[in-house]
Design a protein around this motif. Structure first.
Motif, PDB file in Angstrom:
ATOM      1  N   TYR A 185      -8.294   9.899  -2.321  1.00 55.14           N
ATOM      2  CA  TYR A 185      -7.816   8.564  -2.747  1.00 55.14           C
ATOM      3  C   TYR A 185      -6.696   8.898  -3.782  1.00 55.14           C
ATOM      4  O   TYR A 185      -6.587  10.055  -4.274  1.00 55.14           O
ATOM      5  CB  TYR A 185      -8.889   7.939  -3.199  1.00 55.14           C
ATOM      6  CG  TYR A 185     -10.110   7.396  -2.380  1.00 55.14           C
ATOM      7  CD1 TYR A 185      -9.789   6.734  -1.333  1.00 55.14           C
ATOM      8  CD2 TYR A 185     -11.280   8.061  -2.467  1.00 55.14           C
ATOM      9  CE1 TYR A 185     -10.695   6.280  -0.262  1.00 55.14           C
ATOM     10  CE2 TYR A 185     -12.070   7.801  -1.541  1.00 55.14           C
ATOM     11  CZ  TYR A 185     -11.866   6.896  -0.422  1.00 55.14           C
ATOM     12  OH  TYR A 185     -12.961   6.669   0.399  1.00 55.14           O
ATOM     13  N   TYR A 255      -1.640  16.212  -1.885  1.00 51.57           N
ATOM     14  CA  TYR A 255      -1.161  15.101  -1.680  1.00 51.57           C
ATOM     15  C   TYR A 255       0.057  14.993  -0.941  1.00 51.57           C
ATOM     16  O   TYR A 255       0.597  13.827  -0.786  1.00 51.57           O
ATOM     17  CB  TYR A 255      -0.729  14.327  -3.171  1.00 51.57           C
ATOM     18  CG  TYR A 255      -2.046  13.849  -3.618  1.00 51.57           C
ATOM     19  CD1 TYR A 255      -2.757  12.606  -3.244  1.00 51.57           C
ATOM     20  CD2 TYR A 255      -2.658  14.445  -5.145  1.00 51.57           C
ATOM     21  CE1 TYR A 255      -3.882  12.109  -3.830  1.00 51.57           C
ATOM     22  CE2 TYR A 255      -3.819  13.783  -5.368  1.00 51.57           C
ATOM     23  CZ  TYR A 255      -4.431  12.778  -5.094  1.00 51.57           C
ATOM     24  OH  TYR A 255      -5.624  12.167  -5.376  1.00 51.57           O
ATOM     25  N   HIS A 258      -0.029  13.116   2.599  1.00 52.74           N
ATOM     26  CA  HIS A 258      -1.487  12.719   2.491  1.00 52.74           C
ATOM     27  C   HIS A 258      -2.085  11.753   3.322  1.00 52.74           C
ATOM     28  O   HIS A 258      -3.244  11.971   3.846  1.00 52.74           O
ATOM     29  CB  HIS A 258      -1.265  12.036   0.990  1.00 52.74           C
ATOM     30  CG  HIS A 258      -2.975  11.727   0.403  1.00 52.74           C
ATOM     31  ND1 HIS A 258      -3.347  10.407   0.216  1.00 52.74           N
ATOM     32  CD2 HIS A 258      -3.868  12.539   0.080  1.00 52.74           C
ATOM     33  CE1 HIS A 258      -4.377  10.454  -0.294  1.00 52.74           C
ATOM     34  NE2 HIS A 258      -5.018  11.723  -0.194  1.00 52.74           N
ATOM     35  N   GLU A 259      -1.362  10.467   3.624  1.00 52.11           N
ATOM     36  CA  GLU A 259      -2.032   9.474   4.445  1.00 52.11           C
ATOM     37  C   GLU A 259      -2.163  10.249   6.064  1.00 52.11           C
ATOM     38  O   GLU A 259      -3.402   9.655   6.406  1.00 52.11           O
ATOM     39  CB  GLU A 259      -0.972   8.279   4.644  1.00 52.11           C
ATOM     40  CG  GLU A 259      -0.915   7.423   3.494  1.00 52.11           C
ATOM     41  CD  GLU A 259      -0.081   6.211   3.496  1.00 52.11           C
ATOM     42  OE1 GLU A 259       0.256   5.930   4.689  1.00 52.11           O
ATOM     43  OE2 GLU A 259       0.295   5.496   2.416  1.00 52.11           O
ATOM     44  N   ASP A 263      -5.759  10.009   7.650  1.00 52.91           N
ATOM     45  CA  ASP A 263      -6.190   9.595   8.760  1.00 52.91           C
ATOM     46  C   ASP A 263      -6.883  10.622  10.005  1.00 52.91           C
ATOM     47  O   ASP A 263      -7.771  10.107  10.619  1.00 52.91           O
ATOM     48  CB  ASP A 263      -4.780   9.050   9.618  1.00 52.91           C
ATOM     49  CG  ASP A 263      -4.507   7.660   8.946  1.00 52.91           C
ATOM     50  OD1 ASP A 263      -5.183   7.185   8.218  1.00 52.91           O
ATOM     51  OD2 ASP A 263      -3.336   7.429   9.007  1.00 52.91           O
ATOM     52  N   ARG A 290     -14.003   3.585   7.105  1.00 52.58           N
ATOM     53  CA  ARG A 290     -13.453   3.609   6.207  1.00 52.58           C
ATOM     54  C   ARG A 290     -13.912   3.024   4.725  1.00 52.58           C
ATOM     55  O   ARG A 290     -13.294   2.925   3.698  1.00 52.58           O
ATOM     56  CB  ARG A 290     -11.929   3.050   6.219  1.00 52.58           C
ATOM     57  CG  ARG A 290     -11.088   3.946   7.428  1.00 52.58           C
ATOM     58  CD  ARG A 290      -9.895   3.372   7.654  1.00 52.58           C
ATOM     59  NE  ARG A 290      -8.960   4.226   8.483  1.00 52.58           N
ATOM     60  CZ  ARG A 290      -8.105   5.196   7.684  1.00 52.58           C
ATOM     61  NH1 ARG A 290      -7.833   5.054   6.685  1.00 52.58           N
ATOM     62  NH2 ARG A 290      -7.440   5.842   8.841  1.00 52.58           N
TER      63      ARG A 290
END
Length: 384
Positions: A185, A255, A258-259, A263, A290
Protein backbone atom coordinates in the motif's frame (compact mmCIF):
# COMPACT_ATOMS: atom_id res chain seq x y z
CA UNK A 1 10.75 -26.28 -9.73
CA UNK A 2 11.11 -24.47 -6.42
CA UNK A 3 8.04 -22.52 -5.31
CA UNK A 4 8.64 -19.96 -2.59
CA UNK A 5 5.44 -18.89 -0.82
CA UNK A 6 6.89 -17.56 2.45
CA UNK A 7 7.42 -13.96 1.42
CA UNK A 8 5.95 -12.59 4.65
CA UNK A 9 8.94 -14.15 6.41
CA UNK A 10 11.45 -12.72 3.94
CA UNK A 11 11.83 -11.95 0.25
CA UNK A 12 14.59 -12.40 -2.30
CA UNK A 13 16.42 -9.20 -3.19
CA UNK A 14 15.92 -7.15 -6.33
CA UNK A 15 18.91 -7.44 -8.72
CA UNK A 16 19.46 -3.67 -8.43
CA UNK A 17 19.62 -4.03 -4.64
CA UNK A 18 22.37 -6.64 -4.92
CA UNK A 19 24.32 -4.49 -7.37
CA UNK A 20 24.08 -1.47 -5.09
CA UNK A 21 25.21 -3.42 -2.04
CA UNK A 22 28.21 -4.94 -3.83
CA UNK A 23 29.29 -1.47 -4.95
CA UNK A 24 29.10 -0.07 -1.42
CA UNK A 25 31.01 -3.03 0.01
CA UNK A 26 33.68 -3.37 -2.67
CA UNK A 27 34.26 0.22 -3.79
CA UNK A 28 32.53 2.91 -1.72
CA UNK A 29 33.14 1.23 1.64
CA UNK A 30 34.02 4.29 3.72
CA UNK A 31 32.58 5.22 7.11
CA UNK A 32 29.97 7.96 6.56
CA UNK A 33 31.24 9.73 9.70
CA UNK A 34 34.76 10.09 8.26
CA UNK A 35 35.71 13.53 6.96
CA UNK A 36 37.79 12.36 3.98
CA UNK A 37 36.48 11.65 0.48
CA UNK A 38 35.73 7.99 1.16
CA UNK A 39 33.54 9.01 4.08
CA UNK A 40 31.82 11.73 2.09
CA UNK A 41 31.09 9.26 -0.71
CA UNK A 42 29.57 6.80 1.78
CA UNK A 43 27.47 9.53 3.37
CA UNK A 44 25.99 10.33 -0.04
CA UNK A 45 24.49 6.85 -0.19
CA UNK A 46 22.87 7.36 3.21
CA UNK A 47 21.51 10.73 2.19
CA UNK A 48 20.21 9.41 -1.13
CA UNK A 49 18.39 6.55 0.63
CA UNK A 50 16.70 9.09 2.90
CA UNK A 51 15.59 11.00 -0.19
CA UNK A 52 14.16 7.83 -1.77
CA UNK A 53 12.25 6.86 1.39
CA UNK A 54 11.01 10.37 2.17
CA UNK A 55 9.70 10.69 -1.39
CA UNK A 56 7.72 7.44 -1.05
CA UNK A 57 6.05 8.76 2.12
CA UNK A 58 5.79 12.43 1.09
CA UNK A 59 7.77 13.12 4.26
CA UNK A 60 10.91 15.07 5.08
CA UNK A 61 14.36 13.50 5.01
CA UNK A 62 15.02 14.57 8.59
CA UNK A 63 12.08 12.37 9.68
CA UNK A 64 13.76 9.13 8.51
CA UNK A 65 15.97 7.16 10.93
CA UNK A 66 17.71 3.94 9.94
CA UNK A 67 17.59 0.88 12.20
CA UNK A 68 18.48 -2.81 12.05
CA UNK A 69 14.94 -3.72 10.93
CA UNK A 70 11.30 -3.91 11.96
CA UNK A 71 11.90 -5.18 15.48
CA UNK A 72 14.25 -2.36 16.40
CA UNK A 73 12.02 0.21 14.72
CA UNK A 74 9.04 -0.97 16.76
CA UNK A 75 11.08 -1.05 19.97
CA UNK A 76 12.45 2.43 19.37
CA UNK A 77 9.01 3.83 18.57
CA UNK A 78 7.35 2.36 21.66
CA UNK A 79 10.12 2.48 24.27
CA UNK A 80 11.44 5.82 23.05
CA UNK A 81 8.12 7.63 23.12
CA UNK A 82 7.01 5.99 26.37
CA UNK A 83 10.17 7.22 28.10
CA UNK A 84 9.91 10.71 26.65
CA UNK A 85 6.21 11.25 27.34
CA UNK A 86 5.50 9.37 30.59
CA UNK A 87 4.98 12.57 32.55
CA UNK A 88 1.87 13.18 30.43
CA UNK A 89 0.53 9.71 31.23
CA UNK A 90 1.42 6.05 31.37
CA UNK A 91 -1.42 4.47 29.42
CA UNK A 92 -0.71 2.64 26.15
CA UNK A 93 -3.11 1.01 23.69
CA UNK A 94 -2.42 -1.75 21.18
CA UNK A 95 -4.31 -4.70 19.69
CA UNK A 96 -4.52 -8.39 20.55
CA UNK A 97 -2.94 -9.47 17.25
CA UNK A 98 0.28 -7.46 17.11
CA UNK A 99 3.67 -8.81 16.07
CA UNK A 100 5.84 -9.99 19.01
CA UNK A 101 8.15 -6.99 18.57
CA UNK A 102 5.20 -4.84 19.64
CA UNK A 103 3.37 -7.15 22.06
CA UNK A 104 6.54 -8.14 23.94
CA UNK A 105 7.64 -4.51 24.19
CA UNK A 106 4.25 -3.61 25.62
CA UNK A 107 4.56 -6.46 28.11
CA UNK A 108 7.93 -5.10 29.22
CA UNK A 109 6.51 -1.60 29.72
CA UNK A 110 3.63 -3.05 31.71
CA UNK A 111 6.22 -4.57 34.05
CA UNK A 112 7.77 -1.10 34.37
CA UNK A 113 4.52 0.41 35.65
CA UNK A 114 2.70 1.41 32.47
CA UNK A 115 -0.87 0.27 31.87
CA UNK A 116 -1.67 -1.37 28.55
CA UNK A 117 -5.07 -1.86 26.91
CA UNK A 118 -5.30 -4.64 24.31
CA UNK A 119 -8.10 -4.02 21.83
CA UNK A 120 -10.04 -7.10 20.66
CA UNK A 121 -10.60 -7.86 16.98
CA UNK A 122 -13.52 -9.36 15.07
CA UNK A 123 -13.52 -12.72 13.28
CA UNK A 124 -11.63 -11.15 10.36
CA UNK A 125 -8.98 -9.64 12.61
CA UNK A 126 -10.19 -6.06 12.37
CA UNK A 127 -9.98 -3.64 15.26
CA UNK A 128 -12.99 -1.41 15.97
CA UNK A 129 -12.62 2.37 15.88
CA UNK A 130 -15.33 2.54 18.53
CA UNK A 131 -13.37 0.25 20.84
CA UNK A 132 -10.31 2.43 20.41
CA UNK A 133 -12.24 5.61 21.15
CA UNK A 134 -13.73 4.08 24.28
CA UNK A 135 -10.32 2.86 25.48
CA UNK A 136 -8.64 6.25 25.20
CA UNK A 137 -8.23 8.41 28.30
CA UNK A 138 -6.44 11.69 29.05
CA UNK A 139 -3.55 9.49 30.27
CA UNK A 140 -3.13 7.72 26.91
CA UNK A 141 0.21 8.70 25.38
CA UNK A 142 0.60 6.12 22.60
CA UNK A 143 -1.54 3.93 20.37
CA UNK A 144 0.23 1.22 18.34
CA UNK A 145 -1.69 -0.62 15.60
CA UNK A 146 -0.22 -2.71 12.79
CA UNK A 147 -1.14 -1.79 9.22
CA UNK A 148 -1.39 -5.39 8.00
CA UNK A 149 -1.47 -8.53 10.12
CA UNK A 150 1.45 -10.80 9.31
CA UNK A 151 -0.50 -14.07 9.72
CA UNK A 152 -3.91 -13.54 8.11
CA UNK A 153 -3.40 -10.40 6.02
CA UNK A 154 -6.00 -8.21 7.72
CA UNK A 155 -5.67 -4.56 6.78
CA UNK A 156 -6.46 -2.37 9.78
CA UNK A 157 -8.36 0.92 9.27
CA UNK A 158 -5.28 3.08 9.83
CA UNK A 159 -6.63 6.08 7.88
CA UNK A 160 -9.69 6.09 10.16
CA UNK A 161 -7.85 5.56 13.44
CA UNK A 162 -5.29 8.36 13.10
CA UNK A 163 -7.78 11.25 12.88
CA UNK A 164 -9.89 9.64 15.64
CA UNK A 165 -6.90 9.54 18.00
CA UNK A 166 -6.00 13.16 17.37
CA UNK A 167 -9.61 14.29 17.80
CA UNK A 168 -9.86 12.48 21.12
CA UNK A 169 -6.43 13.46 22.44
CA UNK A 170 -4.24 15.69 20.23
CA UNK A 171 -1.15 14.89 22.29
CA UNK A 172 -1.49 11.11 21.98
CA UNK A 173 1.00 9.61 19.52
CA UNK A 174 0.04 7.09 16.84
CA UNK A 175 2.51 4.37 15.86
CA UNK A 176 1.94 2.07 12.89
CA UNK A 177 3.89 -1.14 12.34
CA UNK A 178 3.92 -1.07 8.53
CA UNK A 179 6.35 -3.95 8.06
CA UNK A 180 3.81 -6.11 6.20
CA UNK A 181 1.97 -3.22 4.57
CA UNK A 182 4.75 -1.07 3.13
CA UNK A 183 5.24 -1.83 -0.54
CA UNK A 184 1.73 -3.29 -0.80
CA UNK A 185 0.00 0.00 0.00
CA UNK A 186 0.98 3.65 -0.30
CA UNK A 187 1.47 5.35 3.07
CA UNK A 188 1.10 9.07 3.70
CA UNK A 189 1.86 9.52 7.42
CA UNK A 190 0.95 13.19 7.61
CA UNK A 191 -2.41 12.75 5.89
CA UNK A 192 -3.22 9.71 8.06
CA UNK A 193 -2.08 11.47 11.29
CA UNK A 194 0.64 8.85 11.84
CA UNK A 195 3.46 9.99 14.13
CA UNK A 196 5.72 6.96 13.89
CA UNK A 197 5.92 4.27 11.20
CA UNK A 198 8.12 1.14 11.13
CA UNK A 199 9.44 -0.59 7.99
CA UNK A 200 11.83 -3.49 7.34
CA UNK A 201 13.86 -3.86 4.14
CA UNK A 202 13.78 -7.63 3.76
CA UNK A 203 9.99 -7.67 3.36
CA UNK A 204 10.25 -5.55 0.18
CA UNK A 205 13.07 -7.36 -1.66
CA UNK A 206 15.77 -5.49 0.22
CA UNK A 207 18.50 -6.85 2.51
CA UNK A 208 18.07 -8.31 5.98
CA UNK A 209 19.30 -6.40 9.00
CA UNK A 210 18.14 -2.91 8.03
CA UNK A 211 14.93 -0.89 8.23
CA UNK A 212 13.75 2.57 9.13
CA UNK A 213 11.52 4.42 11.53
CA UNK A 214 9.61 7.49 10.35
CA UNK A 215 9.37 9.97 13.23
CA UNK A 216 7.20 13.00 12.58
CA UNK A 217 9.12 16.19 13.14
CA UNK A 218 8.37 17.49 16.64
CA UNK A 219 7.64 14.10 18.25
CA UNK A 220 9.29 13.67 21.65
CA UNK A 221 11.31 10.45 21.60
CA UNK A 222 14.35 9.18 23.47
CA UNK A 223 17.06 6.86 22.12
CA UNK A 224 17.36 3.26 23.25
CA UNK A 225 20.85 2.83 21.74
CA UNK A 226 23.66 5.12 22.90
CA UNK A 227 27.06 5.81 21.39
CA UNK A 228 28.57 8.13 18.84
CA UNK A 229 25.53 10.37 18.34
CA UNK A 230 24.92 9.33 14.72
CA UNK A 231 21.46 10.14 13.28
CA UNK A 232 21.01 13.16 15.55
CA UNK A 233 21.68 10.97 18.58
CA UNK A 234 18.44 9.02 18.22
CA UNK A 235 20.11 5.91 16.83
CA UNK A 236 23.85 5.80 17.46
CA UNK A 237 26.22 3.42 15.69
CA UNK A 238 28.08 3.44 12.39
CA UNK A 239 25.49 3.43 9.63
CA UNK A 240 25.11 0.17 7.70
CA UNK A 241 25.82 1.81 4.35
CA UNK A 242 25.38 -1.31 2.14
CA UNK A 243 22.12 -2.14 3.91
CA UNK A 244 20.85 1.44 3.82
CA UNK A 245 21.73 1.84 0.14
CA UNK A 246 20.01 -1.47 -0.58
CA UNK A 247 16.95 -0.36 1.39
CA UNK A 248 16.68 2.90 -0.54
CA UNK A 249 16.94 1.04 -3.83
CA UNK A 250 14.32 -1.50 -2.72
CA UNK A 251 11.88 1.28 -1.77
CA UNK A 252 12.28 2.86 -5.18
CA UNK A 253 11.88 -0.47 -6.97
CA UNK A 254 8.89 -1.76 -4.97
CA UNK A 255 6.79 1.27 -5.94
CA UNK A 256 7.73 1.10 -9.61
CA UNK A 257 4.68 0.12 -11.74
CA UNK A 258 3.00 -0.36 -8.37
CA UNK A 259 -0.70 -0.55 -9.25
CA UNK A 260 -0.21 -3.10 -12.04
CA UNK A 261 1.99 -5.27 -9.83
CA UNK A 262 -0.53 -5.25 -7.00
CA UNK A 263 -3.33 -6.16 -9.41
CA UNK A 264 -1.33 -9.21 -10.52
CA UNK A 265 -0.68 -10.10 -6.90
CA UNK A 266 -4.39 -9.96 -6.09
CA UNK A 267 -5.09 -12.17 -9.11
CA UNK A 268 -2.68 -14.80 -7.75
CA UNK A 269 -4.25 -14.50 -4.31
CA UNK A 270 -7.77 -15.02 -5.68
CA UNK A 271 -6.59 -18.02 -7.72
CA UNK A 272 -5.09 -19.56 -4.59
CA UNK A 273 -8.13 -18.87 -2.42
CA UNK A 274 -10.61 -20.30 -4.91
CA UNK A 275 -8.46 -23.39 -5.34
CA UNK A 276 -8.16 -23.91 -1.59
CA UNK A 277 -11.91 -23.62 -1.09
CA UNK A 278 -12.44 -26.46 -3.58
CA UNK A 279 -10.39 -28.82 -1.39
CA UNK A 280 -12.27 -30.85 1.24
CA UNK A 281 -12.32 -29.56 4.84
CA UNK A 282 -10.22 -26.46 4.11
CA UNK A 283 -11.03 -23.06 5.64
CA UNK A 284 -9.56 -19.74 4.53
CA UNK A 285 -9.04 -17.30 7.41
CA UNK A 286 -9.17 -13.52 7.36
CA UNK A 287 -10.70 -11.04 4.95
CA UNK A 288 -11.41 -12.03 1.36
CA UNK A 289 -10.42 -10.33 -1.87
CA UNK A 290 -9.23 -6.75 -1.74
CA UNK A 291 -10.55 -6.34 1.79
CA UNK A 292 -7.31 -7.98 2.86
CA UNK A 293 -3.66 -7.57 1.89
CA UNK A 294 -2.73 -8.80 -1.58
CA UNK A 295 0.02 -11.17 -0.52
CA UNK A 296 -1.16 -13.23 2.50
CA UNK A 297 -3.51 -16.21 2.59
CA UNK A 298 -4.11 -18.18 5.80
CA UNK A 299 -5.74 -21.58 5.42
CA UNK A 300 -6.66 -24.32 7.89
CA UNK A 301 -6.59 -27.98 6.84
CA UNK A 302 -8.86 -30.14 8.97
CA UNK A 303 -7.35 -33.42 10.12
CA UNK A 304 -3.71 -32.55 9.29
CA UNK A 305 -1.14 -30.92 11.56
CA UNK A 306 0.40 -27.83 10.02
CA UNK A 307 4.01 -28.94 10.54
CA UNK A 308 3.36 -32.27 8.86
CA UNK A 309 1.80 -30.60 5.83
CA UNK A 310 4.50 -27.92 5.74
CA UNK A 311 7.30 -30.49 5.51
CA UNK A 312 5.36 -32.60 3.02
CA UNK A 313 5.12 -29.54 0.78
CA UNK A 314 8.80 -28.85 1.36
CA UNK A 315 9.60 -32.31 0.00
CA UNK A 316 7.95 -31.18 -3.23
CA UNK A 317 9.99 -27.94 -3.31
CA UNK A 318 7.14 -25.74 -2.05
CA UNK A 319 7.97 -23.44 0.86
CA UNK A 320 5.24 -22.06 3.13
CA UNK A 321 4.93 -21.11 6.81
CA UNK A 322 3.08 -22.49 9.81
CA UNK A 323 2.77 -18.99 11.28
CA UNK A 324 4.92 -15.97 12.03
CA UNK A 325 8.60 -16.68 11.34
CA UNK A 326 9.55 -14.46 14.28
CA UNK A 327 7.74 -16.82 16.64
CA UNK A 328 8.78 -20.09 15.00
CA UNK A 329 11.25 -20.99 17.74
CA UNK A 330 8.57 -20.66 20.42
CA UNK A 331 5.95 -23.34 19.78
CA UNK A 332 2.48 -22.42 20.92
CA UNK A 333 -0.89 -21.37 19.67
CA UNK A 334 -1.05 -18.31 17.46
CA UNK A 335 -2.42 -15.33 19.38
CA UNK A 336 -3.89 -14.01 16.12
CA UNK A 337 -5.79 -17.22 15.33
CA UNK A 338 -7.02 -17.41 18.92
CA UNK A 339 -8.12 -13.76 18.80
CA UNK A 340 -10.25 -14.27 15.68
CA UNK A 341 -11.96 -17.26 17.29
CA UNK A 342 -10.62 -20.02 15.05
CA UNK A 343 -12.00 -23.41 16.22
CA UNK A 344 -9.61 -25.31 18.46
CA UNK A 345 -9.32 -28.23 16.06
CA UNK A 346 -7.88 -25.90 13.40
CA UNK A 347 -5.40 -23.94 15.53
CA UNK A 348 -2.63 -26.44 14.87
CA UNK A 349 -3.69 -27.17 11.30
CA UNK A 350 -3.10 -23.76 9.73
CA UNK A 351 -0.58 -22.69 7.10
CA UNK A 352 0.31 -19.25 5.78
CA UNK A 353 0.93 -18.78 2.07
CA UNK A 354 2.56 -15.44 1.28
CA UNK A 355 3.32 -14.29 -2.24
CA UNK A 356 5.47 -11.63 -3.85
CA UNK A 357 5.25 -9.59 -7.03
CA UNK A 358 7.28 -12.37 -8.68
CA UNK A 359 4.82 -15.18 -7.83
CA UNK A 360 3.21 -16.71 -10.92
CA UNK A 361 -0.16 -18.33 -11.56
CA UNK A 362 1.68 -21.49 -12.63
CA UNK A 363 3.26 -21.69 -9.16
CA UNK A 364 -0.18 -21.30 -7.57
CA UNK A 365 -1.60 -24.11 -9.71
CA UNK A 366 1.32 -26.42 -8.87
CA UNK A 367 0.85 -25.71 -5.16
CA UNK A 368 -2.86 -26.52 -5.31
CA UNK A 369 -2.16 -29.75 -7.17
CA UNK A 370 0.40 -30.76 -4.53
CA UNK A 371 -2.02 -29.93 -1.71
CA UNK A 372 -4.79 -32.04 -3.23
CA UNK A 373 -2.48 -35.05 -3.45
CA UNK A 374 -0.93 -34.60 -0.02
CA UNK A 375 -4.20 -34.06 1.84
CA UNK A 376 -5.64 -37.24 0.39
CA UNK A 377 -2.55 -39.15 1.49
CA UNK A 378 -1.97 -37.59 4.93
CA UNK A 379 -5.60 -37.80 6.08
CA UNK A 380 -5.49 -41.58 5.71
CA UNK A 381 -3.11 -41.66 8.66
CA UNK A 382 -4.57 -38.90 10.83
CA UNK A 383 -8.29 -39.58 10.72
CA UNK A 384 -9.81 -42.42 12.70
Amino acid sequence: MEIYLDNSATTGTFPKVREMMVRTMAEDFGNPSSMHRKGVDAERYVRHAKEQIAKSLKAEEKEIFFTSGGTESNNLAILGTAAANQRAGKHLITTSIEHPSVSETMRYLKEQGFSVTYLPVDSLGRVSAGDLENAMTPETILVSVMAVNNEIGTREPIEELGPLIKAKNPNCLFHVDAVQGFGKYVFRPKAAKIDLLSVSAHKIHGPKGVGFLYVRDGVKIRPIVFGGEQQKGLRSGTENVPGIAGLGTAVEEIYRDHEARIDRLYACKERLVQGLLQLPDVTVNGPSGRDGAPHVVSASFGGVRSEVLLHALEEKGIYVSAGSACASNHPGLSSTLVAIGLPKRLLESTLRFSMSIFTTEEEIDQTLLALRELLLFLRRFTRK
